[in-house]
Design a protein around this motif. Structure first.
Motif, short mmCIF file in Angstrom:
data_model
loop_
_atom_site.label_atom_id
_atom_site.label_comp_id
_atom_site.label_asym_id
_atom_site.label_seq_id
_atom_site.Cartn_x
_atom_site.Cartn_y
_atom_site.Cartn_z
N LYS A 145 79.54 40.85 10.71
CA LYS A 145 78.31 41.21 11.41
C LYS A 145 78.12 40.39 12.69
N LYS A 146 78.67 39.18 12.69
CA LYS A 146 78.53 38.29 13.86
C LYS A 146 79.69 38.44 14.83
N GLY A 147 80.56 39.42 14.60
CA GLY A 147 81.64 39.67 15.53
C GLY A 147 82.89 38.86 15.29
N VAL A 148 83.02 38.23 14.12
CA VAL A 148 84.19 37.42 13.81
C VAL A 148 85.04 38.16 12.79
N THR A 149 86.24 38.57 13.19
CA THR A 149 87.14 39.28 12.28
C THR A 149 88.34 38.44 11.88
N ASP A 150 88.72 37.50 12.72
CA ASP A 150 89.88 36.66 12.45
C ASP A 150 89.40 35.24 12.18
N LEU A 151 89.41 34.83 10.91
CA LEU A 151 88.93 33.50 10.54
C LEU A 151 90.04 32.47 10.71
N PRO A 152 89.80 31.39 11.47
CA PRO A 152 90.82 30.35 11.60
C PRO A 152 91.01 29.60 10.28
N ARG A 153 92.19 29.08 10.06
CA ARG A 153 92.48 28.36 8.83
C ARG A 153 91.93 26.94 8.90
N ASP A 154 91.71 26.36 7.71
CA ASP A 154 91.29 24.96 7.57
C ASP A 154 90.04 24.65 8.37
N HIS A 155 89.00 25.43 8.10
CA HIS A 155 87.72 25.24 8.77
C HIS A 155 86.59 25.23 7.74
N VAL A 156 85.49 24.55 8.10
CA VAL A 156 84.22 24.73 7.41
C VAL A 156 83.49 25.83 8.17
N TYR A 157 83.33 27.00 7.56
CA TYR A 157 82.75 28.14 8.25
C TYR A 157 81.22 28.06 8.22
N VAL A 158 80.61 28.69 9.21
CA VAL A 158 79.15 28.71 9.33
C VAL A 158 78.68 30.14 9.50
N THR A 159 77.73 30.54 8.67
CA THR A 159 77.10 31.86 8.80
C THR A 159 75.60 31.67 8.97
N CYS A 160 74.99 32.52 9.77
CA CYS A 160 73.55 32.45 10.02
C CYS A 160 72.96 33.86 9.95
N GLY A 161 71.73 33.93 9.50
CA GLY A 161 71.03 35.21 9.40
C GLY A 161 69.57 35.00 9.07
N GLY A 162 68.83 36.10 8.96
CA GLY A 162 67.42 36.01 8.64
C GLY A 162 67.18 35.61 7.19
N ARG A 163 66.06 34.94 6.97
CA ARG A 163 65.74 34.49 5.61
C ARG A 163 65.27 35.66 4.75
N LYS A 164 64.33 36.45 5.28
CA LYS A 164 63.82 37.62 4.57
C LYS A 164 64.31 38.87 5.29
N GLN A 165 64.02 40.03 4.70
CA GLN A 165 64.54 41.27 5.27
C GLN A 165 63.99 41.51 6.68
N ASP A 166 62.71 41.21 6.89
CA ASP A 166 62.13 41.38 8.23
C ASP A 166 62.82 40.45 9.23
N ASP A 167 63.14 39.23 8.81
CA ASP A 167 63.86 38.30 9.69
C ASP A 167 65.27 38.81 9.98
N LYS A 168 65.92 39.37 8.97
CA LYS A 168 67.27 39.90 9.17
C LYS A 168 67.26 41.06 10.16
N ASP A 169 66.23 41.90 10.08
CA ASP A 169 66.13 43.01 11.02
C ASP A 169 65.93 42.51 12.45
N ASN A 170 65.11 41.48 12.61
CA ASN A 170 64.84 40.94 13.95
C ASN A 170 66.07 40.24 14.54
N LEU A 171 66.90 39.65 13.70
CA LEU A 171 68.08 38.93 14.19
C LEU A 171 69.34 39.78 14.21
#
Length: 270
Positions: A145-171
């Motif tokens: 959803k954030k435009g990342v299709t190729d994940l690099p190896r040996d990383h701590v990944y970070v994902t972000c999004g809305g807390r509630k459904q209304d927040d998810k829609d806004n973001l």
């Protein structure tokens, strides 16, 4: 009778003289007006010696207390606190890092659509990377959803999004620019002031920015590694475990810090 009268008069005279002497002693004591010379030199030396010994004892006692406290906390390695060098004694203290969300603009009111996500500094913490076939489905879906299709190896990944459904829609439409995480090769943190580059979030194409709405949107970011717990546990119904929560204030298509829309950032390390 004459002899008796004379003896009585002599006694009275003697008693009156004694009273006069007593009055002189009581009413007019001898005053010491010589200053330092009123006390012998040897007496002053004894007083100064006792005073010096007392203050040396007091100063030495406080110095010993500070020395023992410093030795207990740091010992021979001044770069690490006591609970880090003896981690098995305190297994529940800072056992995993959290995240922090901040504005990338050096502006008091932010006025931007770019955010940075950093990882907190934890002594002796080395994340364990996911193998390519071990990536959690939730994480992969969020990355797409954030435009990342190729994940690099040996990383701590970070994902972000809305807390509630209304927040998810806004973001909706938020993208990750650059690396989607932190290289594991940079761990553990060893006290460097400038350590690891954060993850950049581009919110310029989100629904709340396109609509120019004035809203407060709550965004949750999570860190992903095998030894970072990411279950949705909220303290006081606000802070996620292994991540961070930020209340973002949008106005006129920008993130704006204002008095009527207070920005709060929560970060949980445990």
């Amino acid at each position: 009778s004459h002899l008796r009268m004379s003896s009585v008069s002599k006694l009275q005279e003697m008693s009156s003289k004694d009273e006069v002497k007593t009055d002189e002693i009581i009413d007019k004591p001898k005053m010491m007006k010589g200053g330092l010379r009123d006390r012998p030199l040897l007496s002053w030396i004894r007083i100064l010696l006792v005073t010096t010994i007392w203050w040396i004892f007091v100063g030495g006692f406080f110095c010993l207390c500070f020395f023992l406290m410093n030795h207990i906390l740091y010992g021979s390695d001044d770069t690490k606190p006591y609970f880090v060098r003896n981690f098995l004694k305190y297994p529940g203290i800072l056992q995993q890092p959290g995240l922090n969300i901040k504005c990338l603009e050096k502006d008091l009111y932010c006025r931007t659509t770019m955010l940075g996500v950093g990882i907190n500094k934890i002594y002796n913490f080395v994340p364990e990377a996911f193998a390519e076939d071990e990536h959690p489905d939730d994480m992969k879906d969020e990355m797409k959803k954030k435009g990342v299709t190729d994940l690099p190896r040996d990383h701590v990944y970070v994902t972000c999004g809305g807390r509630k459904q209304d927040d998810k829609d806004n973001l909706e439409g938020m993208k990750i620019q650059g690396s989607p995480g932190f290289p594991i090769a940079e761990f553990p943190w060893k006290g460097e002031e400038s350590w690891i580059t954060g993850v950049s979030l581009d919110l310029s194409n989100t629904a709340v920015v396109r609509n120019n709405d004035k809203k407060k949107v709550e965004m949750v970011c999570m860190a992903w590694a095998k030894n970072i717990e990411t279950e949705e546990r909220f303290v006081n119904k606000k802070s996620p475990r292994g991540g961070a929560l930020s209340s973002l204030c949008f106005e006129a298509g920008r993130i704006l810090f204002t008095e009527d829309c207070v920005v709060l950032v929560y970060s949980i390390q445990k």
